[in-house]
Design a protein around this motif. Structure first.
Motif, PDB file in Angstrom:
ATOM      1  N   ALA A 159      26.166  76.382  30.821  1.00  0.00           N
ATOM      2  CA  ALA A 159      25.301  75.270  31.201  1.00  0.00           C
ATOM      3  C   ALA A 159      24.578  74.718  29.979  1.00  0.00           C
ATOM      4  CB  ALA A 159      24.293  75.720  32.244  1.00  0.00           C
ATOM      5  N   ARG A 160      24.124  75.628  29.089  1.00  0.00           N
ATOM      6  CA  ARG A 160      23.428  75.176  27.883  1.00  0.00           C
ATOM      7  C   ARG A 160      24.365  74.365  26.986  1.00  0.00           C
ATOM      8  NH1 ARG A 160      21.157  80.411  28.157  1.00  0.00           N
ATOM      9  NH2 ARG A 160      22.659  81.189  26.631  1.00  0.00           N
ATOM     10  N   GLU A 161      25.599  74.843  26.823  1.00  0.00           N
ATOM     11  CA  GLU A 161      26.556  74.131  25.981  1.00  0.00           C
ATOM     12  C   GLU A 161      26.893  72.763  26.568  1.00  0.00           C
ATOM     13  OE1 GLU A 161      29.965  76.571  25.367  1.00  0.00           O
ATOM     14  OE2 GLU A 161      28.890  77.980  24.074  1.00  0.00           O
ATOM     15  N   LYS A 162      27.050  72.739  27.879  1.00  0.00           N
ATOM     16  CA  LYS A 162      27.383  71.482  28.539  1.00  0.00           C
ATOM     17  C   LYS A 162      26.227  70.488  28.423  1.00  0.00           C
ATOM     18  CE  LYS A 162      30.085  70.049  32.440  1.00  0.00           C
ATOM     19  NZ  LYS A 162      30.894  70.538  33.514  1.00  0.00           N
ATOM     20  N   LYS A 163      25.020  71.008  28.565  1.00  0.00           N
ATOM     21  CA  LYS A 163      23.829  70.171  28.471  1.00  0.00           C
ATOM     22  C   LYS A 163      23.692  69.611  27.053  1.00  0.00           C
ATOM     23  CE  LYS A 163      18.888  70.416  29.498  1.00  0.00           C
ATOM     24  NZ  LYS A 163      17.797  71.322  29.881  1.00  0.00           N
ATOM     25  N   ARG A 164      23.942  70.464  26.038  1.00  0.00           N
ATOM     26  CA  ARG A 164      23.849  70.026  24.646  1.00  0.00           C
ATOM     27  C   ARG A 164      24.921  68.985  24.342  1.00  0.00           C
ATOM     28  NH1 ARG A 164      24.398  74.744  21.785  1.00  0.00           N
ATOM     29  NH2 ARG A 164      22.185  75.138  22.012  1.00  0.00           N
TER      30      ARG A 164
END
Length: 105
Positions: free
Chosen positions: A39-44
């Motif tokens: 989720a963090r990678e996708k958000k970034r």
């Protein structure tokens, strides 16, 4: 018996696909990741795409021709094979000889 019954294949409105379209059934999509590393990678990535500063990650060497000589040989071989398959009908030379008459002595 039972010849007077309608078969579902005879009427398209009685098939399963038509039932799904008529009922308005929508299957659930993939469940998006809301927590964790993914989720963090996708958000970034989404933020970088929005800001316009995402990394260019295209490896041009991965899509080029590795061996140009082998490629040229392969192309030439295929062209030669295609030419060998071409058919040109030969005229019957015996018929032309018969029209001329015997050759002069």
């Amino acid at each position: 018996g039972g010849g007077d019954r309608d078969h579902p294949a005879d009427d398209p409105s009685k098939t399963k696909m038509a039932d799904a379209a008529v009922d308005g059934q929508v299957n659930r999509g993939h469940k998006a990741v809301k927590s964790g590393r993914g989720a963090r990678e996708k958000k970034r990535a989404k933020k970088d795409k929005r800001d316009g500063n995402q990394k260019e990650r295209h490896n041009s060497r991965a899509f080029g021709v590795a061996n140009t000589v082998r490629t040229q040989r392969s192309i030439q071989r295929n062209l030669d094979r295609a030419q060998k398959k071409e058919y040109v009908p030969l005229s019957d030379r015996r018929a032309a000889r018969a029209e001329e008459g015997p050759p002069p002595v």
